[in-house]
Design a protein around this motif. Structure first.
Motif, PDB file in Angstrom:
ATOM      1  N   MET A  12       2.756   3.921  81.970  1.00  0.00           N
ATOM      2  CA  MET A  12       2.655   4.490  80.630  1.00  0.00           C
ATOM      3  C   MET A  12       3.489   3.688  79.627  1.00  0.00           C
ATOM      4  SD  MET A  12       0.401   6.692  81.051  1.00  0.00           S
ATOM      5  CE  MET A  12       0.363   7.541  79.502  1.00  0.00           C
ATOM      6  N   TYR A  13       4.654   3.231  80.037  1.00  0.00           N
ATOM      7  CA  TYR A  13       5.485   2.403  79.164  1.00  0.00           C
ATOM      8  C   TYR A  13       4.741   1.114  78.808  1.00  0.00           C
ATOM      9  CZ  TYR A  13       9.068  -0.855  77.651  1.00  0.00           C
ATOM     10  OH  TYR A  13       9.762  -1.791  76.939  1.00  0.00           O
ATOM     11  N   THR A  14       4.159   0.462  79.811  1.00  0.00           N
ATOM     12  CA  THR A  14       3.451  -0.800  79.600  1.00  0.00           C
ATOM     13  C   THR A  14       2.240  -0.608  78.703  1.00  0.00           C
ATOM     14  OG1 THR A  14       4.202  -1.563  81.773  1.00  0.00           O
ATOM     15  CG2 THR A  14       2.345  -2.736  80.787  1.00  0.00           C
ATOM     16  N   VAL A  15       1.474   0.434  78.943  1.00  0.00           N
ATOM     17  CA  VAL A  15       0.287   0.706  78.131  1.00  0.00           C
ATOM     18  C   VAL A  15       0.692   1.046  76.694  1.00  0.00           C
ATOM     19  CG1 VAL A  15      -1.662   2.281  77.821  1.00  0.00           C
ATOM     20  CG2 VAL A  15      -1.165   1.341  80.079  1.00  0.00           C
ATOM     21  N   GLU A  16       1.744   1.810  76.532  1.00  0.00           N
ATOM     22  CA  GLU A  16       2.216   2.143  75.189  1.00  0.00           C
ATOM     23  C   GLU A  16       2.646   0.890  74.436  1.00  0.00           C
ATOM     24  OE1 GLU A  16       2.937   4.299  71.828  1.00  0.00           O
ATOM     25  OE2 GLU A  16       1.913   4.977  73.635  1.00  0.00           O
ATOM     26  N   ARG A  17       3.337  -0.024  75.104  1.00  0.00           N
ATOM     27  CA  ARG A  17       3.739  -1.292  74.474  1.00  0.00           C
ATOM     28  C   ARG A  17       2.502  -2.101  74.071  1.00  0.00           C
ATOM     29  NH1 ARG A  17       7.896  -3.380  72.587  1.00  0.00           N
ATOM     30  NH2 ARG A  17       7.708  -5.310  73.703  1.00  0.00           N
ATOM     31  N   ALA A  18       1.527  -2.178  74.967  1.00  0.00           N
ATOM     32  CA  ALA A  18       0.299  -2.929  74.658  1.00  0.00           C
ATOM     33  C   ALA A  18      -0.413  -2.296  73.462  1.00  0.00           C
ATOM     34  CB  ALA A  18      -0.621  -2.962  75.879  1.00  0.00           C
ATOM     35  N   VAL A  23      -1.859  -2.404  67.596  1.00  0.00           N
ATOM     36  CA  VAL A  23      -1.835  -1.798  66.263  1.00  0.00           C
ATOM     37  C   VAL A  23      -1.162  -2.746  65.270  1.00  0.00           C
ATOM     38  CG1 VAL A  23      -0.853   0.089  64.884  1.00  0.00           C
ATOM     39  CG2 VAL A  23      -1.966   0.582  67.062  1.00  0.00           C
ATOM     40  N   GLU A  24      -0.053  -3.371  65.698  1.00  0.00           N
ATOM     41  CA  GLU A  24       0.644  -4.320  64.828  1.00  0.00           C
ATOM     42  C   GLU A  24      -0.265  -5.481  64.436  1.00  0.00           C
ATOM     43  OE1 GLU A  24       4.133  -5.528  66.975  1.00  0.00           O
ATOM     44  OE2 GLU A  24       5.038  -3.534  66.846  1.00  0.00           O
ATOM     45  N   GLN A  25      -1.187  -5.844  65.308  1.00  0.00           N
ATOM     46  CA  GLN A  25      -2.092  -6.952  65.015  1.00  0.00           C
ATOM     47  C   GLN A  25      -3.388  -6.471  64.353  1.00  0.00           C
ATOM     48  OE1 GLN A  25      -2.536  -9.743  68.208  1.00  0.00           O
ATOM     49  NE2 GLN A  25      -0.337  -9.842  68.541  1.00  0.00           N
ATOM     50  N   GLY A  26      -3.451  -5.178  64.018  1.00  0.00           N
ATOM     51  CA  GLY A  26      -4.570  -4.642  63.267  1.00  0.00           C
ATOM     52  C   GLY A  26      -5.805  -4.313  64.074  1.00  0.00           C
TER      53      GLY A  26
END
Length: 131
Positions: A12-18, A23-26
């Motif tokens: 879940m941590y890894t998926v949340e980071r991805a 989102v940051e890249q739009g």
């Protein structure tokens, strides 16, 4: 049980980071590459852990998965995939590409563009490591 809980938290941590990076890249969606080089039964995780992971991902990230590329699978993986595939949502299966070794570069570059694929898989992109 403890290792399953730890695995789920790490997943879940890894998926949340991805997801946050996408989102940051739009984009809002992320691509996952699962490289099974060296995969064998003795090193695989239990089927129940995979089922639990699929359940968590369906519940918390249903529309954020862009695609999944599973590469370098062996006959062991094929057997495991045939057991897992029936529990996978149809929508996820449509985004999942199981690719043999000789077609990795062609398929991934066709789907994602050569500039978005790491050099190790036939693209022009250097490996990214985000912490």
């Amino acid at each position: 049980l403890e290792s399953n809980d730890l695995y789920q938290k790490l997943l879940m941590y890894t998926v949340e980071r991805a997801y946050r990076m996408s989102v940051e890249q739009g984009c809002g969606e992320f691509v996952t590459v699962i490289d099974l080089e060296g995969f064998k039964w003795s090193t695989s995780i239990p089927i129940q852990m995979i089922k639990d992971a699929v359940t968590l991902l369906k519940k918390h990230y249903p529309y954020r998965l862009g695609s999944v590329f599973i590469i370098n699978g062996s006959s062991t993986f094929t057997l495991l995939w045939n057991m897992i595939r029936p529990i996978m949502p149809r929508k996820v299966l449509g985004k999942t590409f199981v690719i043999n070794k000789k077609d990795i570069s062609k398929v991934m570059c066709d789907k994602l563009g050569k500039n978005n694929i790491e050099e190790a898989y036939g693209g022009d992109c250097y490996m990214y490591i985000y912490m």
